[in-house]
Design a protein around this motif. Structure first.
Motif, PDB file in Angstrom:
ATOM      1  N   ASN A 106       0.461  -1.223   0.138  1.00  0.00           N
ATOM      2  CA  ASN A 106      -0.048   0.063   0.147  1.00  0.00           C
ATOM      3  C   ASN A 106       1.125   1.694  -0.202  1.00  0.00           C
ATOM      4  O   ASN A 106       2.192   1.315  -0.465  1.00  0.00           O
ATOM      5  N   TYR A 107       0.150   2.223   0.118  1.00  0.00           N
ATOM      6  CA  TYR A 107       0.755   3.549   0.234  1.00  0.00           C
ATOM      7  C   TYR A 107       1.896   3.847   1.615  1.00  0.00           C
ATOM      8  O   TYR A 107       3.084   4.682   0.827  1.00  0.00           O
ATOM      9  N   CYS A 108       2.321   3.075   1.987  1.00  0.00           N
ATOM     10  CA  CYS A 108       3.321   3.332   3.060  1.00  0.00           C
ATOM     11  C   CYS A 108       4.443   2.216   2.982  1.00  0.00           C
ATOM     12  O   CYS A 108       5.803   1.637   3.280  1.00  0.00           O
ATOM     13  N   GLY A 109       4.123   0.395   2.078  1.00  0.00           N
ATOM     14  CA  GLY A 109       5.068  -0.016   1.798  1.00  0.00           C
ATOM     15  C   GLY A 109       4.462  -1.013   1.133  1.00  0.00           C
ATOM     16  O   GLY A 109       3.587  -1.044   1.336  1.00  0.00           O
ATOM     17  N   SER A 110       5.316  -2.705   1.934  1.00  0.00           N
ATOM     18  CA  SER A 110       4.696  -3.943   1.054  1.00  0.00           C
ATOM     19  C   SER A 110       5.466  -4.545   2.230  1.00  0.00           C
ATOM     20  O   SER A 110       6.510  -4.108   2.826  1.00  0.00           O
ATOM     21  N   VAL A 111       4.573  -5.866   2.763  1.00  0.00           N
ATOM     22  CA  VAL A 111       4.984  -6.930   3.157  1.00  0.00           C
ATOM     23  C   VAL A 111       5.229  -8.009   2.883  1.00  0.00           C
ATOM     24  O   VAL A 111       4.539  -8.225   1.709  1.00  0.00           O
ATOM     25  N   PHE A 112       5.624  -9.114   3.135  1.00  0.00           N
ATOM     26  CA  PHE A 112       5.885 -10.707   2.515  1.00  0.00           C
ATOM     27  C   PHE A 112       5.384 -11.036   3.895  1.00  0.00           C
ATOM     28  O   PHE A 112       5.419 -10.964   5.100  1.00  0.00           O
ATOM     29  N   ASP A 113       4.891 -12.147   2.674  1.00  0.00           N
ATOM     30  CA  ASP A 113       4.417 -13.599   4.709  1.00  0.00           C
ATOM     31  C   ASP A 113       4.970 -14.848   3.298  1.00  0.00           C
ATOM     32  O   ASP A 113       4.632 -14.679   2.174  1.00  0.00           O
ATOM     33  N   THR A 114       5.402 -16.269   3.782  1.00  0.00           N
ATOM     34  CA  THR A 114       5.860 -17.477   3.159  1.00  0.00           C
ATOM     35  C   THR A 114       4.863 -18.723   3.640  1.00  0.00           C
ATOM     36  O   THR A 114       4.377 -18.255   4.797  1.00  0.00           O
ATOM     37  N   LEU A 115       4.213 -19.823   3.015  1.00  0.00           N
ATOM     38  CA  LEU A 115       3.563 -20.561   3.642  1.00  0.00           C
ATOM     39  C   LEU A 115       3.692 -22.353   2.992  1.00  0.00           C
ATOM     40  O   LEU A 115       4.111 -21.960   1.939  1.00  0.00           O
ATOM     41  N   GLN A 116       4.733 -22.843   3.470  1.00  0.00           N
ATOM     42  CA  GLN A 116       4.901 -24.721   3.020  1.00  0.00           C
ATOM     43  C   GLN A 116       3.763 -25.305   2.953  1.00  0.00           C
ATOM     44  O   GLN A 116       3.751 -25.345   4.193  1.00  0.00           O
ATOM     45  N   ILE A 117       3.609 -25.902   1.858  1.00  0.00           N
ATOM     46  CA  ILE A 117       2.403 -26.552   1.898  1.00  0.00           C
ATOM     47  C   ILE A 117       3.136 -28.236   1.682  1.00  0.00           C
ATOM     48  O   ILE A 117       3.600 -28.444   0.074  1.00  0.00           O
ATOM     49  N   SER A 118       2.519 -28.860   2.244  1.00  0.00           N
ATOM     50  CA  SER A 118       3.275 -30.828   1.996  1.00  0.00           C
ATOM     51  C   SER A 118       1.731 -31.336   1.778  1.00  0.00           C
ATOM     52  O   SER A 118       0.224 -31.259   2.158  1.00  0.00           O
ATOM     53  N   PHE A 119       2.285 -32.804   1.084  1.00  0.00           N
ATOM     54  CA  PHE A 119       0.532 -33.647   1.092  1.00  0.00           C
ATOM     55  C   PHE A 119       0.624 -35.235   2.076  1.00  0.00           C
ATOM     56  O   PHE A 119       2.375 -35.479   1.526  1.00  0.00           O
ATOM     57  N   ASP A 120      -0.162 -35.203   2.311  1.00  0.00           N
ATOM     58  CA  ASP A 120      -0.261 -36.798   3.144  1.00  0.00           C
ATOM     59  C   ASP A 120      -0.632 -37.535   1.677  1.00  0.00           C
ATOM     60  O   ASP A 120      -1.970 -37.416   1.963  1.00  0.00           O
TER      61      ASP A 120
END
Length: 206
Positions: free
Chosen positions: A69-83
């Motif tokens: 947004n106007y103030c900047g950016s942020v990140f997030d990640t997620l690891q998905i595995s399957f059983d």
């Protein structure tokens, strides 16, 4: 008299976006996961450059999103595995004889077994007609199932022994045969009424 004047200004306070995709997860084979991000007046960019606020996961991998947004950016990640829990196989639909017992075995590496018979063990014995199913759940709470239909039949042997024959080579009733269903025989003896052996064969064709 000089008079007066006034002016005003509006200040809007904005913050960096807040985003959380959650903890790394293990999904059951065939399931999907829907990720949602939402922050006012922001744009979204996923690892594959898609820009929707909702992302559908159906394969394992590392997923990330950038929220800006106007103030900047942020990140997030997620690891998905399957059983991938193996599917149980308790057999094809089948027919068994009355009084027979059929063993249904469903061990596929699961932790919890739930049978339609209310038993909670890898194998059960059945002797009645009907539909039987098992549900298996593993440590990751993934569940698989299988079903079998059991029918019953009367397997008692049907025996027909003719009470006479005419071995005179006229082409009519020349051969003596015993007709038996469901079982086979390899030894036949014929006696007189006084117990004298008249004929003996170990060849069902003679």
């Amino acid at each position: 008299y000089c008079g007066s004047d006034s002016d005003s200004i509006t200040i809007q306070y904005k913050t960096l976006p807040v985003v959380s995709l959650g903890n790394d997860s293990i999904l059951c084979e065939g399931n999907t996961l829907e990720l949602k991000v939402s922050f006012p007046e922001s744009t979204y960019t996923w690892q594959d450059t898609s820009t929707d606020s909702i992302y559908q996961i159906s394969t394992p991998g590392l997923y990330s999103v950038k929220v800006q947004n106007y103030c900047g950016s942020v990140f997030d990640t997620l690891q998905i595995s399957f059983d991938n829990i193996p599917l149980p196989d308790i057999g094809n639909d089948t027919t068994i004889c009355y009084d027979d017992i059929l063993l249904l075995h469903a061990d596929s590496g699961g932790n919890v077994y739930n049978w339609s018979t209310t038993e909670n063990i890898p194998s059960v014995k059945v002797n009645r007609a009907g539909s039987y199913w098992v549900k298996i759940t593993n440590a990751n709470n993934c569940t698989v199932a299988d079903t079998i239909m059991i029918s019953l039949k009367n397997c008692d042997p049907d025996i027909f022994i003719p009470n006479s024959f005419s071995p005179n080579a006229d082409g009519h009733n020349d051969i003596f045969n015993i007709f038996i269903n469901h079982i086979s025989y390899t030894h036949m003896q014929i006696f007189t009424r006084w117990g004298e052996l008249l004929f003996e064969s170990t060849d069902v064709n003679k």
